[in-house]
Scaffold this motif. Structure first.
Motif, PDB file in Angstrom:
ATOM      1  N   LEU A  43      45.610   4.871  26.896  1.00  0.00           N
ATOM      2  CA  LEU A  43      44.433   4.082  26.513  1.00  0.00           C
ATOM      3  C   LEU A  43      43.875   3.304  27.701  1.00  0.00           C
ATOM      4  O   LEU A  43      42.663   3.298  27.933  1.00  0.00           O
ATOM      5  CB  LEU A  43      44.788   3.101  25.397  1.00  0.00           C
ATOM      6  N   ALA A  44      44.746   2.638  28.436  1.00  0.00           N
ATOM      7  CA  ALA A  44      44.306   1.849  29.590  1.00  0.00           C
ATOM      8  C   ALA A  44      43.678   2.745  30.656  1.00  0.00           C
ATOM      9  O   ALA A  44      42.653   2.387  31.250  1.00  0.00           O
ATOM     10  CB  ALA A  44      45.477   1.067  30.167  1.00  0.00           C
ATOM     11  N   GLN A  48      39.766   2.600  31.930  1.00  0.00           N
ATOM     12  CA  GLN A  48      39.400   2.455  33.341  1.00  0.00           C
ATOM     13  C   GLN A  48      38.509   3.598  33.802  1.00  0.00           C
ATOM     14  O   GLN A  48      37.510   3.390  34.475  1.00  0.00           O
ATOM     15  CB  GLN A  48      40.658   2.374  34.212  1.00  0.00           C
ATOM     16  N   ASN A  49      38.856   4.821  33.438  1.00  0.00           N
ATOM     17  CA  ASN A  49      38.043   5.979  33.822  1.00  0.00           C
ATOM     18  C   ASN A  49      36.644   5.907  33.207  1.00  0.00           C
ATOM     19  O   ASN A  49      35.653   6.262  33.848  1.00  0.00           O
ATOM     20  CB  ASN A  49      38.730   7.286  33.418  1.00  0.00           C
ATOM     21  N   PHE A  50      36.553   5.448  31.957  1.00  0.00           N
ATOM     22  CA  PHE A  50      35.256   5.314  31.290  1.00  0.00           C
ATOM     23  C   PHE A  50      34.425   4.232  31.984  1.00  0.00           C
ATOM     24  O   PHE A  50      33.228   4.425  32.239  1.00  0.00           O
ATOM     25  CB  PHE A  50      35.447   5.006  29.806  1.00  0.00           C
ATOM     26  N   ASN A  51      35.047   3.107  32.305  1.00  0.00           N
ATOM     27  CA  ASN A  51      34.361   2.049  33.059  1.00  0.00           C
ATOM     28  C   ASN A  51      33.813   2.585  34.382  1.00  0.00           C
ATOM     29  O   ASN A  51      32.661   2.323  34.746  1.00  0.00           O
ATOM     30  CB  ASN A  51      35.330   0.904  33.356  1.00  0.00           C
ATOM     31  N   LEU A  72      41.992  10.963  23.615  1.00  0.00           N
ATOM     32  CA  LEU A  72      42.877   9.827  23.394  1.00  0.00           C
ATOM     33  C   LEU A  72      44.032  10.235  22.485  1.00  0.00           C
ATOM     34  O   LEU A  72      44.009  11.307  21.884  1.00  0.00           O
ATOM     35  CB  LEU A  72      42.087   8.688  22.751  1.00  0.00           C
ATOM     36  N   PRO A  73      45.054   9.379  22.355  1.00  0.00           N
ATOM     37  CA  PRO A  73      46.153   9.686  21.427  1.00  0.00           C
ATOM     38  C   PRO A  73      45.625   9.953  20.018  1.00  0.00           C
ATOM     39  O   PRO A  73      44.571   9.462  19.620  1.00  0.00           O
ATOM     40  CB  PRO A  73      47.006   8.413  21.465  1.00  0.00           C
ATOM     41  N   LYS A  74      46.367  10.743  19.271  1.00  0.00           N
ATOM     42  CA  LYS A  74      45.931  11.206  17.946  1.00  0.00           C
ATOM     43  C   LYS A  74      45.666  10.083  16.956  1.00  0.00           C
ATOM     44  O   LYS A  74      44.899  10.266  16.018  1.00  0.00           O
ATOM     45  CB  LYS A  74      46.963  12.163  17.361  1.00  0.00           C
ATOM     46  N   SER A 119      48.116  -2.928  21.666  1.00  0.00           N
ATOM     47  CA  SER A 119      47.200  -3.436  22.681  1.00  0.00           C
ATOM     48  C   SER A 119      45.788  -3.575  22.095  1.00  0.00           C
ATOM     49  O   SER A 119      45.478  -3.028  21.038  1.00  0.00           O
ATOM     50  CB  SER A 119      47.181  -2.500  23.892  1.00  0.00           C
ATOM     51  N   ASN A 120      44.953  -4.291  22.796  1.00  0.00           N
ATOM     52  CA  ASN A 120      43.597  -4.558  22.332  1.00  0.00           C
ATOM     53  C   ASN A 120      42.786  -3.266  22.304  1.00  0.00           C
ATOM     54  O   ASN A 120      42.730  -2.539  23.291  1.00  0.00           O
ATOM     55  CB  ASN A 120      42.933  -5.583  23.255  1.00  0.00           C
TER      56      ASN A 120
END
Length: 160
Positions: A43-44, A48-51, A72-74, A119-120
């Motif tokens: 997720l993190a 970061q890649n999307f940002n 992303l995870p299922k 996580s958020n």
């Protein structure tokens, strides 16, 4: 004839069983934790890649488009992008997520369901707006990013 070898063999055999049980218990306890950690890392890394991709698109010519894969995870079913306050939500967003979305207007990217990870799952991507006030992209689909000059628009070619 003494039978010392048989006693030593059974002691080694019992110790091997005990060590094997400890290893199985350790694996049973810690492997799920490691899997959760790897999903949090995924997720993190995606965030970061999307940002980075949105920042890259922001500096391209107006009208430039590109795709960004939602992989992303299922447990994550959708990634949603919002622009401002949202009043009309898709049916797959439950009441808990709706109230959280109404409460926190500072974040513009949301993983649905929001309680799928510790996580958020709400975060802010600078210079990003949705193509509508609230657009959701299913997991394993593409987000269409288009440079609009003063911001980057995120949308979907799929209906949400």
């Amino acid at each position: 004839m003494k039978k010392r070898g048989q006693i030593e063999l059974s002691f080694v055999f019992i110790m091997a069983i005990i060590i094997g049980l400890i290893a199985i218990a350790f694996g049973y306890i810690y492997i799920p934790r490691l899997l959760d950690s790897s999903e949090d890392i995924a997720l993190a890394k995606w965030e970061q890649n999307f940002n980075d991709k949105v920042s890259e698109m922001f500096f391209l010519d107006t009208g430039s488009t590109d795709f960004f894969k939602v992989s992303l995870p299922k447990r994550i079913t959708h990634v949603c992008i919002r622009s401002g306050e949202v009043t009309d939500f898709p049916s797959f967003i439950d009441a808990r997520d709706r109230s959280m979305l109404r409460a926190d207007l500072s974040k513009n990217v949301i993983f649905i369901p929001s309680d799928s990870f510790k996580s958020n799952t709400f975060f802010l991507v600078e210079n990003l707006n949705g193509s509508t006030s609230f657009v959701c992209i299913p997991n394993n689909q593409d987000i269409i990013l288009e440079s609009k000059g003063t911001y980057v628009e995120g949308g979907s070619r799929y209906s949400s």
